[in-house]
Scaffold this motif. Sequence first.
Motif, PDB file in Angstrom:
ATOM      1  N   PRO A 278       0.813  -1.225   0.000  1.00  0.00           N
ATOM      2  CA  PRO A 278       0.000   0.000   0.000  1.00  0.00           C
ATOM      3  C   PRO A 278       0.843   1.270   0.000  1.00  0.00           C
ATOM      4  O   PRO A 278       0.429   2.289  -0.567  1.00  0.00           O
ATOM      5  CB  PRO A 278      -0.834  -0.126   1.281  1.00  0.00           C
ATOM      6  N   ALA A 279       2.027   1.221   0.597  1.00  0.00           N
ATOM      7  CA  ALA A 279       2.907   2.391   0.543  1.00  0.00           C
ATOM      8  C   ALA A 279       3.348   2.654  -0.897  1.00  0.00           C
ATOM      9  O   ALA A 279       3.448   3.811  -1.330  1.00  0.00           O
ATOM     10  CB  ALA A 279       4.122   2.168   1.437  1.00  0.00           C
ATOM     11  N   ALA A 285       0.381   6.879  -6.798  1.00  0.00           N
ATOM     12  CA  ALA A 285      -0.644   7.921  -6.928  1.00  0.00           C
ATOM     13  C   ALA A 285      -0.022   9.315  -6.850  1.00  0.00           C
ATOM     14  O   ALA A 285      -0.333  10.198  -7.663  1.00  0.00           O
ATOM     15  CB  ALA A 285      -1.699   7.744  -5.837  1.00  0.00           C
ATOM     16  N   ASN A 286       0.873   9.520  -5.884  1.00  0.00           N
ATOM     17  CA  ASN A 286       1.526  10.826  -5.752  1.00  0.00           C
ATOM     18  C   ASN A 286       2.369  11.155  -6.979  1.00  0.00           C
ATOM     19  O   ASN A 286       2.410  12.307  -7.430  1.00  0.00           O
ATOM     20  CB  ASN A 286       2.398  10.844  -4.500  1.00  0.00           C
ATOM     21  N   GLY A 287       3.040  10.138  -7.522  1.00  0.00           N
ATOM     22  CA  GLY A 287       3.848  10.365  -8.708  1.00  0.00           C
ATOM     23  C   GLY A 287       3.002  10.747  -9.905  1.00  0.00           C
ATOM     24  O   GLY A 287       3.375  11.627 -10.700  1.00  0.00           O
ATOM     25  N   LEU A 308       8.013   7.496  -8.551  1.00  0.00           N
ATOM     26  CA  LEU A 308       7.695   6.257  -9.267  1.00  0.00           C
ATOM     27  C   LEU A 308       8.776   5.210  -9.019  1.00  0.00           C
ATOM     28  O   LEU A 308       8.480   4.018  -8.846  1.00  0.00           O
ATOM     29  CB  LEU A 308       7.568   6.540 -10.767  1.00  0.00           C
ATOM     30  N   ARG A 309      10.042   5.650  -8.998  1.00  0.00           N
ATOM     31  CA  ARG A 309      11.134   4.712  -8.736  1.00  0.00           C
ATOM     32  C   ARG A 309      10.993   4.103  -7.343  1.00  0.00           C
ATOM     33  O   ARG A 309      11.164   2.888  -7.157  1.00  0.00           O
ATOM     34  CB  ARG A 309      12.480   5.437  -8.860  1.00  0.00           C
ATOM     35  N   MET A 310      10.658   4.929  -6.376  1.00  0.00           N
ATOM     36  CA  MET A 310      10.495   4.431  -5.016  1.00  0.00           C
ATOM     37  C   MET A 310       9.304   3.475  -4.923  1.00  0.00           C
ATOM     38  O   MET A 310       9.338   2.497  -4.166  1.00  0.00           O
ATOM     39  CB  MET A 310      10.309   5.612  -4.052  1.00  0.00           C
ATOM     40  N   ALA A 311       8.251   3.748  -5.700  1.00  0.00           N
ATOM     41  CA  ALA A 311       7.099   2.848  -5.685  1.00  0.00           C
ATOM     42  C   ALA A 311       7.484   1.465  -6.201  1.00  0.00           C
ATOM     43  O   ALA A 311       7.102   0.439  -5.623  1.00  0.00           O
ATOM     44  CB  ALA A 311       5.972   3.432  -6.536  1.00  0.00           C
ATOM     45  N   VAL A 312       8.265   1.424  -7.276  1.00  0.00           N
ATOM     46  CA  VAL A 312       8.710   0.142  -7.826  1.00  0.00           C
ATOM     47  C   VAL A 312       9.628  -0.561  -6.838  1.00  0.00           C
ATOM     48  O   VAL A 312       9.545  -1.789  -6.653  1.00  0.00           O
ATOM     49  CB  VAL A 312       9.419   0.361  -9.181  1.00  0.00           C
ATOM     50  N   ALA A 366      14.710   1.869 -16.009  1.00  0.00           N
ATOM     51  CA  ALA A 366      14.451   2.454 -14.696  1.00  0.00           C
ATOM     52  C   ALA A 366      13.726   1.468 -13.787  1.00  0.00           C
ATOM     53  O   ALA A 366      13.994   1.405 -12.577  1.00  0.00           O
ATOM     54  CB  ALA A 366      13.629   3.736 -14.851  1.00  0.00           C
ATOM     55  N   VAL A 367      12.822   0.693 -14.360  1.00  0.00           N
ATOM     56  CA  VAL A 367      12.125  -0.327 -13.577  1.00  0.00           C
ATOM     57  C   VAL A 367      13.101  -1.420 -13.148  1.00  0.00           C
ATOM     58  O   VAL A 367      13.088  -1.880 -11.999  1.00  0.00           O
ATOM     59  CB  VAL A 367      10.951  -0.915 -14.384  1.00  0.00           C
ATOM     60  N   ARG A 368      13.964  -1.815 -14.060  1.00  0.00           N
ATOM     61  CA  ARG A 368      14.931  -2.872 -13.717  1.00  0.00           C
ATOM     62  C   ARG A 368      15.917  -2.403 -12.660  1.00  0.00           C
ATOM     63  O   ARG A 368      16.306  -3.170 -11.779  1.00  0.00           O
ATOM     64  CB  ARG A 368      15.679  -3.322 -14.975  1.00  0.00           C
TER      65      ARG A 368
END
Length: 377
Positions: A278-279, A285-287, A308-312, A366-368
């Motif tokens: 959930p974090a 959402a914030n990104g 977004l990076r932190m979310a991943v 970036a995702v990897r």
Amino acid sequence: MRERSERTLRIRAWRLRLFGLLAVQAGLAAAITWIVSFRFLHNPTPVLAPTTAVGIVAAAMGSRVRRTVELLAGVTLGLAVGDLLMPFFGIGPWQTGVVVVLAIVVAVLLKGGGSLLTQAGGTAVLIATLEPPVRELSIPRFVEAAVGGLIGIAVGLLVVPIHPQRTLQRLAAPLVDLSVAALRELATAVRVRDPGRVDESLNRMRNLGPQLTALGEGLGAAEEVVRWAPLRWRERSSLAFHATSVRHLERSLHSCRSMARRLAKAIHDGEPVPEEFPAAIDLLANGAWALRCAICSHQEPRGPREQLRMAVELVGRAQGEAARDPTRPHTHRLGYSGMIAAGELRLAAQDLFTASGMDADKAAAAVRRAGVPDRHD
């Protein structure tokens, strides 16, 4: 009560800003078409031409050229079928029905759209009910429809064309805001493991269909304007960026909806969902919201990309060792549905990276780099 009234006023003000120019276009097209029909086509009561012009301006956002071609093709088809069959059938109720059926069937066989079908059937009715007593009606009707369609296009694309970027931003704003609100509600619902609230969040995302459709139509209108309107040609390069952003925004929303569906399944089945998930949704959402603000203000989206990076990264932590060794069940921090939901979050983040102006390959990298295997098709 006051808050609800203010929200209603904001929505109406937004709709006025969005569609106000269309009202001006429609009024101007109707006035010009009436003058042309009255003075140059010698029609003392112009009806068809102004109606056609208003229909092209107001009801064909994003496809005015195609709709005008369909309309004129429908008129021609209705005239052809009526002129061909009425000498054999005569005038009457069943004859009218037969002519309309045949005109629409021919339009369907030609793979025509709604405008062609409607206009072919309507023209066939007119020919079947008024001819042969008013034989000379056919050509003026086609000419009036052509004049109305062409003036509608000219006003909408040449005289007062929409502003492509502003239109897209105004259409994207409520879609992003509603999506962000639904994602934040989803994060809260998953955090407290409330199945009812998770289902409600999923339904809110499913109800975004009209906003998605409007955004797609707005994108079509913007692309049509920069293609045909000389006043907007200089905006072609900037619109290309916005068009890419809109398409990847739509893809990310589809991924978010799939993620919500899988999380709802996970909660209902009692699967474990670590706090990191959930974090990660909150960060996603914030990104997305910060990205919209950055694009509107023409700023470099460094902050949104970091979120977004932190979310991943967080969703990778939620997976734990399961992402590295799926053969060790005791290391799984997510169940089956949770693992699929994690993949959908990565897909959504990758599309938002691309929407921010990042190259598709760099977005995948970036995702990897966040330590999660890439699943984007």
